[in-house]
Design an enzyme around this catalytic site. Structure first.
Site, PDB file in Angstrom:
ATOM      1  N   LYS A   1       0.991  -1.098   0.470  1.00  0.00           N
ATOM      2  CA  LYS A   1       0.196   0.354  -0.408  1.00  0.00           C
ATOM      3  C   LYS A   1       0.912   1.265   0.248  1.00  0.00           C
ATOM      4  O   LYS A   1       1.365   1.589  -0.526  1.00  0.00           O
ATOM      5  CB  LYS A   1      -0.938  -0.300   0.808  1.00  0.00           C
TER       6      LYS A   1
ATOM      7  N   HIS B   1      -8.173  -3.274  -5.781  1.00  0.00           N
ATOM      8  CA  HIS B   1      -9.088  -3.357  -4.793  1.00  0.00           C
ATOM      9  C   HIS B   1      -9.740  -2.722  -4.614  1.00  0.00           C
ATOM     10  O   HIS B   1     -10.315  -1.189  -4.969  1.00  0.00           O
ATOM     11  CB  HIS B   1      -7.366  -2.919  -4.269  1.00  0.00           C
TER      12      HIS B   1
ATOM     13  N   GLU C   1     -10.404  -1.108  -1.513  1.00  0.00           N
ATOM     14  CA  GLU C   1      -9.665   0.603  -1.333  1.00  0.00           C
ATOM     15  C   GLU C   1      -9.531   1.804  -2.568  1.00  0.00           C
ATOM     16  O   GLU C   1     -10.131   3.086  -2.883  1.00  0.00           O
ATOM     17  CB  GLU C   1      -7.822   0.802  -1.184  1.00  0.00           C
TER      18      GLU C   1
ATOM     19  N   GLU D   1     -11.543 -10.256  -1.183  1.00  0.00           N
ATOM     20  CA  GLU D   1     -11.252  -9.831   0.153  1.00  0.00           C
ATOM     21  C   GLU D   1     -12.002  -8.590   0.498  1.00  0.00           C
ATOM     22  O   GLU D   1     -12.899  -7.639   0.259  1.00  0.00           O
ATOM     23  CB  GLU D   1     -10.056  -8.595  -0.250  1.00  0.00           C
TER      24      GLU D   1
ATOM     25  N   GLY E   1      -7.808  -4.825   6.971  1.00  0.00           N
ATOM     26  CA  GLY E   1      -7.187  -3.519   7.540  1.00  0.00           C
ATOM     27  C   GLY E   1      -8.215  -3.442   9.089  1.00  0.00           C
ATOM     28  O   GLY E   1      -7.302  -2.271  10.324  1.00  0.00           O
TER      29      GLY E   1
ATOM     30  N   SER F   1      -6.929  -9.053   6.609  1.00  0.00           N
ATOM     31  CA  SER F   1      -6.393  -9.681   8.359  1.00  0.00           C
ATOM     32  C   SER F   1      -5.803 -11.120   8.599  1.00  0.00           C
ATOM     33  O   SER F   1      -5.920 -11.108   9.277  1.00  0.00           O
ATOM     34  CB  SER F   1      -7.397  -9.215   9.253  1.00  0.00           C
TER      35      SER F   1
END
Ligand code: PGA
Length: 254
Positions: A12, A100, A102, A172, A178, A217
């Site tokens: 990241k 992703h 994000e 994911e 996270g 995680s």
């Protein structure tokens, strides 16, 4: 059926030259020539050249793969701030993340844009790692499969199922990234099986051979039970990829 396990470290927006050197050297030190697990690191763009040089200097450099976290849909032109797949290839990348969560949530990347990035990556011989995942609200609404199915179909429609021969999928769950909250091995396995079935229904062999990574995680203490699941072929690791000893234990768990 043989699916080579893969662990990819998504750094990241973290690091500096000193950290990149230390982390890369530590991973290289832990790699053995006979290891079966494929290991990849995905540093921020400016450090790709540095990692490429460290790999070139190492005897086991070819055991560590390099990848990027994002790619432009464009090949070249007036697109300020963009980085093309050909540029990533020149810096030794073999993998690139697309979709992703994000990027989808914070940078408004749509299913269509993700599909275009997938195609752009493959055009220059990069293997896209296509990330799919539902939010907590979507899971609570029991629409996980509908969401994952839609994200996957958008790419299949654009690239064709045959393109998945040279791609990796990462499941994911957004609520697990996270947060320290991991999907249980059973929850993850159920979605992985759904993804494999969806592809296998279109092409049985490609579905069977498709590598599906779990991300969210993953830590040394939960990696083994996740990786023991039939349809989990490795991990996409965020936080734990920044600490060499954690990342190495996760790789060893495979
Ligand atoms: P995490 O991130 O391991 O820190 O949850 C995973 C990812 O975002 O790829």
């Amino acid at each position: 059926m043989s699916r080579r396990p893969l662990v990819a470290g998504n750094w990241k927006l973290h690091g500096d030259k000193v950290m990149v050197r230390g982390l890369t050297d530590a991973i290289l030190d832990a790699l053995t020539p006979e290891g079966v697990t494929e290991v990849a690191v995905l540093p921020p763009y400016p450090y790709l050249g540095q990692v490429q040089a460290l790999l070139a200097d190492s005897e086991v450099g070819d055991r560590l793969r390099l990848g990027a976290q994002n790619v432009s849909v464009h090949g070249e032109g007036a697109f300020t701030g963009e980085v093309s797949a050909a540029m990533l290839k020149e810096f030794g990348c073999e993998y690139v993340l697309v979709g992703h969560s994000e990027r989808r949530a914070l940078f408004a990347e749509t299913d269509q844009l993700v599909a275009d990035k997938f195609v752009a990556a493959q055009r220059f011989g990069l293997q896209p790692i296509l990330c799919l995942g539902e939010t907590l609200e979507q899971r609570e609404d029991a629409i996980t499969e509908a969401v994952i199915g839609r994200q996957l179909e958008a790419v299949v429609a654009q690239a064709g199922v045959a393109a998945f021969e040279n791609a990796v999928v990462a499941y994911e769950p957004v609520w697990a990234i996270g947060t320290g909250q991991t999907a249980s091995p059973e929850q993850a396995q159920a979605v992985h099986a759904f993804i494999r079935r969806t592809i296998a229904d279109m092409d049985a062999k490609i579905g069977d051979c498709l590598r599906i990574l779990y991300g969210g995680s993953v830590k040394p203490d939960n990696a083994v039970e996740l990786f023991n699941q039939e349809d989990i072929d490795g991990g996409l690791i965020g936080g734990a990829a920044l600490k060499a000893s954690d990342f190495i234990s996760i790789c060893q768990a495979l």
